[in-house]
Design an enzyme around this catalytic site. Structure first.
Site, PDB file in Angstrom:
ATOM      1  N   GLY A 140     -72.748  91.823 -33.720  1.00 61.64           N
ATOM      2  CA  GLY A 140     -71.435  91.810 -34.359  1.00 61.64           C
ATOM      3  C   GLY A 140     -70.673  93.080 -34.058  1.00 61.64           C
ATOM      4  O   GLY A 140     -70.593  93.519 -32.915  1.00 61.64           O
ATOM      5  N   ASP A 141     -70.149  93.697 -35.119  1.00 57.23           N
ATOM      6  CA  ASP A 141     -69.467  94.980 -34.987  1.00 57.23           C
ATOM      7  C   ASP A 141     -70.414  96.067 -35.483  1.00 57.23           C
ATOM      8  O   ASP A 141     -71.049  95.904 -36.523  1.00 57.23           O
ATOM      9  CB  ASP A 141     -68.183  94.974 -35.823  1.00 57.23           C
ATOM     10  CG  ASP A 141     -67.445  96.288 -35.683  1.00 57.23           C
ATOM     11  OD1 ASP A 141     -66.610  96.391 -34.766  1.00 57.23           O
ATOM     12  OD2 ASP A 141     -67.723  97.224 -36.455  1.00 57.23           O
ATOM     13  N   PRO A 168     -71.458  88.097 -32.115  1.00 58.74           N
ATOM     14  CA  PRO A 168     -72.415  87.258 -32.846  1.00 58.74           C
ATOM     15  C   PRO A 168     -73.462  86.586 -31.959  1.00 58.74           C
ATOM     16  O   PRO A 168     -74.397  85.999 -32.479  1.00 58.74           O
ATOM     17  CB  PRO A 168     -71.510  86.210 -33.494  1.00 58.74           C
ATOM     18  CG  PRO A 168     -70.328  86.133 -32.597  1.00 58.74           C
ATOM     19  CD  PRO A 168     -70.114  87.517 -32.065  1.00 58.74           C
ATOM     20  N   MET A 219     -75.992  88.670 -45.025  1.00 63.50           N
ATOM     21  CA  MET A 219     -77.350  88.794 -45.548  1.00 63.50           C
ATOM     22  C   MET A 219     -77.454  88.124 -46.912  1.00 63.50           C
ATOM     23  O   MET A 219     -78.047  88.659 -47.845  1.00 63.50           O
ATOM     24  CB  MET A 219     -77.741  90.283 -45.646  1.00 63.50           C
ATOM     25  CG  MET A 219     -77.837  90.916 -44.266  1.00 63.50           C
ATOM     26  SD  MET A 219     -78.027  92.703 -44.296  1.00 63.50           S
ATOM     27  CE  MET A 219     -76.346  93.232 -44.478  1.00 63.50           C
ATOM     28  N   ASP A 243     -80.914  95.609 -31.405  1.00 65.96           N
ATOM     29  CA  ASP A 243     -81.384  95.023 -32.659  1.00 65.96           C
ATOM     30  C   ASP A 243     -81.882  93.596 -32.456  1.00 65.96           C
ATOM     31  O   ASP A 243     -81.577  92.952 -31.469  1.00 65.96           O
ATOM     32  CB  ASP A 243     -80.224  94.972 -33.663  1.00 65.96           C
ATOM     33  CG  ASP A 243     -79.935  96.346 -34.237  1.00 65.96           C
ATOM     34  OD1 ASP A 243     -80.785  97.228 -34.107  1.00 65.96           O
ATOM     35  OD2 ASP A 243     -78.842  96.505 -34.808  1.00 65.96           O
ATOM     36  N   ALA A 269     -69.663  88.870 -37.374  1.00 67.72           N
ATOM     37  CA  ALA A 269     -70.070  87.473 -37.597  1.00 67.72           C
ATOM     38  C   ALA A 269     -69.066  86.703 -38.449  1.00 67.72           C
ATOM     39  O   ALA A 269     -68.727  85.559 -38.138  1.00 67.72           O
ATOM     40  CB  ALA A 269     -71.456  87.445 -38.248  1.00 67.72           C
ATOM     41  N   LYS A 321     -85.065  95.155 -36.697  1.00 66.66           N
ATOM     42  CA  LYS A 321     -85.398  95.347 -38.103  1.00 66.66           C
ATOM     43  C   LYS A 321     -85.518  93.970 -38.708  1.00 66.66           C
ATOM     44  O   LYS A 321     -84.536  93.263 -38.848  1.00 66.66           O
ATOM     45  CB  LYS A 321     -84.264  96.101 -38.803  1.00 66.66           C
ATOM     46  CG  LYS A 321     -84.147  97.527 -38.342  1.00 66.66           C
ATOM     47  CD  LYS A 321     -83.320  98.302 -39.339  1.00 66.66           C
ATOM     48  CE  LYS A 321     -82.605  99.437 -38.646  1.00 66.66           C
ATOM     49  NZ  LYS A 321     -81.273  99.653 -39.119  1.00 66.66           N
ATOM     50  N   ALA A 381     -34.326  72.294  16.558  1.00 62.11           N
ATOM     51  CA  ALA A 381     -32.996  71.717  16.807  1.00 62.11           C
ATOM     52  C   ALA A 381     -32.370  71.235  15.506  1.00 62.11           C
ATOM     53  O   ALA A 381     -31.147  71.240  15.344  1.00 62.11           O
ATOM     54  CB  ALA A 381     -33.111  70.568  17.805  1.00 62.11           C
TER      55      ALA A 381
HETATM   56  N1  SAH Z   1     -73.071  94.123 -37.592  1.00 63.84           N
HETATM   57  C1  SAH Z   1     -73.247  92.703 -37.834  1.00 63.84           C
HETATM   58  C2  SAH Z   1     -73.887  92.441 -39.163  1.00 63.84           C
HETATM   59  C3  SAH Z   1     -75.319  92.918 -39.238  1.00 63.84           C
HETATM   60  S1  SAH Z   1     -76.074  92.568 -40.782  1.00 63.84           S
HETATM   61  C4  SAH Z   1     -71.900  92.004 -37.706  1.00 63.84           C
HETATM   62  O1  SAH Z   1     -70.862  92.669 -37.651  1.00 63.84           O
HETATM   63  O2  SAH Z   1     -71.871  90.781 -37.611  1.00 63.84           O
HETATM   64  C5  SAH Z   1     -76.932  91.067 -40.434  1.00 63.84           C
HETATM   65  C6  SAH Z   1     -76.190  89.888 -41.012  1.00 63.84           C
HETATM   66  O3  SAH Z   1     -75.082  89.576 -40.221  1.00 63.84           O
HETATM   67  C7  SAH Z   1     -76.995  88.638 -41.051  1.00 63.84           C
HETATM   68  O4  SAH Z   1     -77.829  88.596 -42.191  1.00 63.84           O
HETATM   69  C8  SAH Z   1     -75.909  87.599 -41.148  1.00 63.84           C
HETATM   70  O5  SAH Z   1     -75.372  87.526 -42.435  1.00 63.84           O
HETATM   71  C9  SAH Z   1     -74.865  88.188 -40.262  1.00 63.84           C
HETATM   72  N2  SAH Z   1     -74.927  87.682 -38.875  1.00 63.84           N
HETATM   73  C10 SAH Z   1     -75.122  88.397 -37.755  1.00 63.84           C
HETATM   74  N3  SAH Z   1     -75.084  87.588 -36.664  1.00 63.84           N
HETATM   75  C11 SAH Z   1     -74.869  86.336 -37.115  1.00 63.84           C
HETATM   76  C12 SAH Z   1     -74.713  85.069 -36.502  1.00 63.84           C
HETATM   77  N4  SAH Z   1     -74.762  84.906 -35.175  1.00 63.84           N
HETATM   78  N5  SAH Z   1     -74.491  83.994 -37.296  1.00 63.84           N
HETATM   79  C13 SAH Z   1     -74.404  84.135 -38.622  1.00 63.84           C
HETATM   80  N6  SAH Z   1     -74.546  85.309 -39.260  1.00 63.84           N
HETATM   81  C14 SAH Z   1     -74.766  86.404 -38.524  1.00 63.84           C
END
Ligand code: SAH
Length: 471
Positions: free
Chosen positions: A302-303, A225, A383, A248, A332, A270, A43
């Site tokens: 990482g990459d 990372p 590294m 790895d 990283a 490695k 309403a």
């Molecule tokens: N493909 C990887 C690198 C591999 S070589 C990337 O793109 O990150 C390995 C090195 O990567 C290590 O000695 C260190 O320097 C670096 N790294 C990889 N993971 C890491 C992390 N969580 N924190 C710090 N350094 C890292």
């Protein structure tokens, strides 16, 4: 489960709503998405209903609901707190005649309940709590809203037109996997890039692949990372698809946890200076697993293309004629800078950025030390933990300012993350004092945000407390 979830066909249906207050409006918003003919009785109609009437989307009767109004209605909503006896009587007559009755906020009087709805028409998610916890249902709806991309609806519509053709894929697990891929990345990406036509194109390609003879393949995938939230969605999907995962040492357990439980996990760690898999053995392994018909994910931290020996594996796959793809990851150095809240490039400081490795197959790696010693030079060293003293020596020898800031971040994105704030002058000592053993990135020329770059080193008390533990 006392209530059976069903979807009612509203095509050609009549729905009656008694009341036009907020409770009625909430129901009407949902009803108006359907093709039902809607009649509202009140309403003293409220503003929303008046506007809808003016828009011609419902019929409004400016009087209370009475018995003659309910004939043939599929459903009735009573959303009128002041409902008079006539309305009540009409409701019971309708119920007796098989109309579904919903009395708002009185579940015990309802033939059906209205769920919370996520609408990706034609995909509809309905959430109910049998009247116990509407707010919980609302919260779950919000979560599901976030989960379902906007493409869900349009994709479902296109899929509806393609269903018959998918019969070319063997029924059962194969076909389910096919549709899972279609509704996953394949369809969504195609829709974003070119709508319906692109989706049909993607479907055609998938169908062609699916009906071709089966072969294995390899995805070389960046795992980031460590933090699984830093994975790409593609990496995540491949982890769920993989039969075999070759990974790895630096790939985190949390990332591996996302893989299929029944996948085979093959560590090919490695160790930096210890025993390790030979690269050619890894190459042979991924080729053999793919040739056996497996979907292989080669997971690299990482990459995969940054200090990951990607090319060697790609070449081996190429030579063996194994199909492969490379999926990038967050390297990283990039993730570590994000944690520091810092940019790796900065106007007025560095126009370029270098990624270096502390050592190569010949030992500590040589670089363009003169360039790296220049004021403002910026580099991320991978590294580099063992090479810290060597790098320090080379840079000082080439004239670098001993006060150049160096920030070291270990275990980026992981629970045991640590950082050390140093200058070139005290780099090895500061790293040792902080107990940095790696994996770590050394950021040359970059100071944490609280420390001015290239300025004299402030006293520890002036530093950001967040960094204090590193000393
Ligand atoms: N493909 C990887 C690198 C591999 S070589 C990337 O793109 O990150 C390995 C090195 O990567 C290590 O000695 C260190 O320097 C670096 N790294 C990889 N993971 C890491 C992390 N969580 N924190 C710090 N350094 C890292």
């Amino acid at each position: 489960m006392r209530y059976l979830p069903v979807f009612l066909d509203m095509h050609g249906a009549r729905v009656v709503v008694a009341g036009s207050g907020p409770a009625a409006v909430a129901k009407l918003r949902l009803l108006l998405k359907t093709p039902a003919a809607i009649e509202v009785f009140d309403a003293e109609p409220g503003a929303d209903v008046l506007a809808w009437e003016a828009g011609g989307v419902l019929t409004l009767h400016r009087r209370p609901l009475s018995e003659g109004d309910v004939d043939g209605a599929k459903a009735i909503y009573l959303a009128d707190e002041t409902a008079d006896p006539g309305t009540r009587a009409a409701l019971e007559v309708a119920r007796a005649n098989g109309t579904l009755v919903n009395v708002v906020d009185a579940p015990e009087e309802c033939d059906f309940l209205t769920p919370a709805v996520v609408d990706r028409d034609p995909v509809i998610v309905a959430i109910g709590s049998e009247g116990t916890a509407p707010m919980l249902a609302t919260r779950l709806r919000a979560d599901i809203e976030d989960m379902l991309p906007a493409e869900t609806g349009p994709l479902a519509r296109v899929a509806g037109t393609l269903r018959r053709r998918a019969a070319a894929v063997p029924a059962g697990a194969r076909r389910r996997a096919f549709w899972a891929r279609f509704f996953g990345a394949a369809g969504t990406t195609a829709w974003r890039s070119g709508g319906r036509d692109a989706v049909i194109g993607a479907f055609d390609r998938m169908l062609a692949e699916e009906t071709a003879p089966v072969t294995g393949r390899v995805a070389l995938v960046g795992a980031g990372p460590g933090d699984p939230e830093l994975l790409t969605r593609k990496a995540h999907r491949l982890l769920r698809e993989a039969d075999v995962i070759v990974y790895d040492r630096l790939v985190s357990p949390e990332v591996l946890d996302l893989a299929r439980r029944d996948a085979r996990f093959l560590p090919v760690g490695k160790m930096p200076f210890g025993p390790s898999w030979k690269q050619e053995d890894i190459n042979a392994l991924i080729v053999a697993e793919a040739q056996a018909g497996n979907v292989v994910v080669r997971l690299k931290s990482g990459d995969p293309g940054v200090y990951g020996r990607l090319d060697e594996e790609v070449e081996a796959l190429d030579a063996a004629g194994v199909p492969f793809e490379v999926v990038p990851g967050i390297t990283a150095a990039v993730a570590g800078a994000a944690e520091l809240g810092l940019s790796l490039t900065r106007r007025g400081r560095n126009k370029s950025l270098r990624f270096l490795t502390g050592h190569d197959i010949d030992g500590f790696a040589e670089h363009d030390w003169r360039g790296l010693a220049a004021p403002g030079a910026t580099a991320a060293v991978y590294m580099g933990v063992r090479a810290a003293r060597f790098i320090q020596g080379r840079l000082l020898m080439h004239g670098a300012d001993p006060a150049t800031p160096v920030t070291v971040v270990e275990n980026i994105s992981r629970a045991d993350r640590r950082e050390a704030v140093a200058t070139l002058a005290d780099l090895p000592e500061t790293m040792a004092a902080a107990g940095i053993v790696g994996p770590a990135i050394l950021y040359l020329g970059i100071a944490p945000r609280s420390v001015r770059s290239n300025a004299a080193r402030p006293e520890p008390s002036q530093r950001n407390p967040a960094h204090a533990q590193s000393r």
